[in-house]
Design an enzyme around this catalytic site. Sequence first.
Site, mmCIF file in Angstrom:
data_model
loop_
_atom_site.group_PDB
_atom_site.id
_atom_site.type_symbol
_atom_site.label_atom_id
_atom_site.label_comp_id
_atom_site.label_asym_id
_atom_site.label_seq_id
_atom_site.Cartn_x
_atom_site.Cartn_y
_atom_site.Cartn_z
ATOM 1 N N HIS A 265 39.942 35.520 44.181
ATOM 2 C CA HIS A 265 40.774 36.607 43.448
ATOM 3 C C HIS A 265 41.656 37.483 43.843
ATOM 4 O O HIS A 265 42.246 37.966 43.187
ATOM 5 C CB HIS A 265 39.492 37.471 42.933
ATOM 6 C CG HIS A 265 39.553 37.987 43.334
ATOM 7 N ND1 HIS A 265 37.563 38.700 44.303
ATOM 8 C CD2 HIS A 265 39.623 39.970 43.707
ATOM 9 C CE1 HIS A 265 37.303 39.786 44.844
ATOM 10 N NE2 HIS A 265 38.820 40.050 44.260
ATOM 11 N N ASP B 254 33.856 32.292 44.851
ATOM 12 C CA ASP B 254 34.950 33.835 45.069
ATOM 13 C C ASP B 254 35.504 33.451 46.670
ATOM 14 O O ASP B 254 36.075 34.538 47.335
ATOM 15 C CB ASP B 254 35.401 34.602 44.801
ATOM 16 C CG ASP B 254 36.002 36.454 44.764
ATOM 17 O OD1 ASP B 254 36.858 35.848 44.703
ATOM 18 O OD2 ASP B 254 35.670 36.893 43.789
ATOM 19 N N SER C 116 39.323 44.078 49.221
ATOM 20 C CA SER C 116 38.710 42.214 48.404
ATOM 21 C C SER C 116 39.273 41.905 49.733
ATOM 22 O O SER C 116 40.502 41.238 50.076
ATOM 23 C CB SER C 116 38.866 41.991 47.395
ATOM 24 O OG SER C 116 38.216 42.497 46.072
#
Length: 362
Positions: free
Chosen positions: A99, A130, A213
């Site tokens: 993402h 992910d 992230s």
Amino acid sequence: MQSAGTPRPLRRARRVPVAVAVGGLMVLAAAGCSGGAAASGSTSGGSAAPAPSVSNDLQTDYQNTVKGVLPSVVQITAGASLGSGIVYDTKGDIVTNAHVIGGASSFKVTLANSSTVLDATLIYSYPTNDLAVIKLTSPPSTLKPAVFADSGKVEVGQIVLAMGNPLGLSSSVTQGIVSAVGRTVSEPPSAESPGATIPNMVQTSAAINPGNSGGALVNLSNQVVGINTLAATDSAEGGGQAPGIGFAIPSSTVTSLADQMIKDGKVINSGRAALGITSRTVLTTAGDTTTGAGVVSVISGGPAAQAGLQPGDVITRIGDATVSSSADLSDTLAGLQPGQKVSITYVRDGSTKTTTVTLGTL
């Protein structure tokens, strides 16, 4: 008020729009001015306050880990957004969250120990877990790959540091402990990703914020134990972040999938169980309001097809686990293994039936 047994919704510690990162810096600058004014007040007699007493050994461990691992954590710019990544090898491969890169295929990367912006391209993105790998076009000789731990040895209570670029603040570090292991967490869909159900995640109290992230969750042995991915949100606070509840994809999963992406340009074996169907949440046709995972399509020759499942069937149970939605189906499968035999309860034309399925690989 949210009860103790109610699970918190989750949000990615996602990539951050550049405009937000700049705004974050402006807020910090303003706070710094205010804090500076307060700090300028004199203490009694004009003497400086004594330095706080800390454990020299623990402080040294923290400092050594930051010095040892932070050079392996990079900032990734994908379009107008920022995220984090980890140097995987000396060839320029960098692992991050799927993402973080979204739908982009080219990126700008800044190393922690350099202001030079480097070009990178996509190797492969695997939204199912992910994870993604990108590669520097011209990797410098100074690249320092991170060391990835065996996440099967991660223990609750272990001190960890989260490294990345929260809110665009490059090379930031937060600290906490491993709060739990083996969590199955479902990511919500977003503009960057269709969402995913990820098993065996590491839960941490280290602060994980937007921009973290793809960054590193690190132990004090200078090893990456996971990739920072998600933070919980508190619905009682209008969706605000729930402090001290973050999640990282375990390092053993990262290395297994990254090795496949680098070698084969795709994921050959996810190590995760699958039925070989697509599904959506629907009402059953059993004359009540029960919901389940409706079978939309069945892969020819796949596990579900071999067990006799057909489009239009509604799965309501796997083994002893109730399945009331497509998300329930994904969560349950995430805790099972390829090759495992399970009983499937489903509704077809108003009648409840059962069959046994030998699970395949996602």
